[in-house]
Design a protein around this motif. Sequence first.
Motif, PDB file in Angstrom:
ATOM      1  N   SER A   1       8.997 -11.302  97.050  1.00  0.00           N
ATOM      2  CA  SER A   1      10.062 -11.834  97.900  1.00  0.00           C
ATOM      3  C   SER A   1       9.435 -12.561  99.079  1.00  0.00           C
ATOM      4  CB  SER A   1      10.939 -10.688  98.417  1.00  0.00           C
ATOM      5  OG  SER A   1      11.539 -10.014  97.346  1.00  0.00           O
ATOM      6  N   PRO A   2      10.191 -13.504  99.682  1.00  0.00           N
ATOM      7  CA  PRO A   2       9.661 -14.184 100.874  1.00  0.00           C
ATOM      8  C   PRO A   2       9.220 -13.164 101.920  1.00  0.00           C
ATOM      9  CG  PRO A   2      11.650 -15.263 100.133  1.00  0.00           C
ATOM     10  CD  PRO A   2      11.514 -13.995  99.318  1.00  0.00           C
ATOM     11  N   GLY A   3       8.031 -13.361 102.455  1.00  0.00           N
ATOM     12  CA  GLY A   3       7.480 -12.455 103.448  1.00  0.00           C
ATOM     13  C   GLY A   3       6.511 -11.430 102.872  1.00  0.00           C
ATOM     14  N   ASP A   4       6.505 -11.244 101.539  1.00  0.00           N
ATOM     15  CA  ASP A   4       5.528 -10.338 100.925  1.00  0.00           C
ATOM     16  C   ASP A   4       4.121 -10.889 101.131  1.00  0.00           C
ATOM     17  OD1 ASP A   4       7.537  -8.714 100.042  1.00  0.00           O
ATOM     18  OD2 ASP A   4       7.426  -9.356  97.942  1.00  0.00           O
ATOM     19  N   VAL A   5       3.168  -9.994 101.251  1.00  0.00           N
ATOM     20  CA  VAL A   5       1.768 -10.380 101.443  1.00  0.00           C
ATOM     21  C   VAL A   5       0.942  -9.777 100.312  1.00  0.00           C
ATOM     22  CG1 VAL A   5      -0.249 -10.164 102.945  1.00  0.00           C
ATOM     23  CG2 VAL A   5       2.026 -10.468 103.949  1.00  0.00           C
ATOM     24  N   ILE A   6       0.100 -10.594  99.704  1.00  0.00           N
ATOM     25  CA  ILE A   6      -0.809 -10.129  98.658  1.00  0.00           C
ATOM     26  C   ILE A   6      -2.228 -10.435  99.121  1.00  0.00           C
ATOM     27  CG2 ILE A   6      -1.600 -10.467  96.294  1.00  0.00           C
ATOM     28  CD1 ILE A   6       1.287 -11.262  95.641  1.00  0.00           C
ATOM     29  N   TRP A   7      -3.073  -9.433  99.102  1.00  0.00           N
ATOM     30  CA  TRP A   7      -4.478  -9.605  99.479  1.00  0.00           C
ATOM     31  C   TRP A   7      -5.282  -9.838  98.215  1.00  0.00           C
ATOM     32  CZ3 TRP A   7      -6.597  -8.847 104.515  1.00  0.00           C
ATOM     33  CH2 TRP A   7      -5.625  -8.619 105.494  1.00  0.00           C
ATOM     34  N   MET A   8      -6.044 -10.929  98.184  1.00  0.00           N
ATOM     35  CA  MET A   8      -6.808 -11.306  96.996  1.00  0.00           C
ATOM     36  C   MET A   8      -8.197 -10.678  96.947  1.00  0.00           C
ATOM     37  SD  MET A   8      -4.958 -13.315  95.071  1.00  0.00           S
ATOM     38  CE  MET A   8      -6.228 -14.027  94.047  1.00  0.00           C
TER      39      MET A   8
END
Length: 122
Positions: free
Chosen positions: A81-88
Amino acid sequence: YTIGNDVSERSWQKADRGLWRSKNADTFKPMGPWIETDVDLDRMETAIRVNGKETGRFRTNEMIFGIVPFLVELTKYFTLSPGDVIWMGTDGASPDLKDGDVVEIDITGIGTLRNRFVKERV
């Protein structure tokens, strides 16, 4: 897209069965300097410096999994969803930081995130 500094407490990593505490305590996830929405993933390069000395450099989209294929795979299992953060993550090994070390992470097209590592005084 933005930059994240994935700070880890190595003694907790060794002592715990999982990585949750060692990677997610307060102050362990600085991000910035801002969010960029228009980037060319294939032209981006990440450079990491500790106290001005380069400790890593790689093409951002050439980690183990490219950014888009990684996101596609994740969305098979959960909704973003907009605002979610994923760390690569990062390519290669991360240095062990000492109190007072300054870490700079520079990504082409985004900028530089600069943080001083401060060990908590107990």
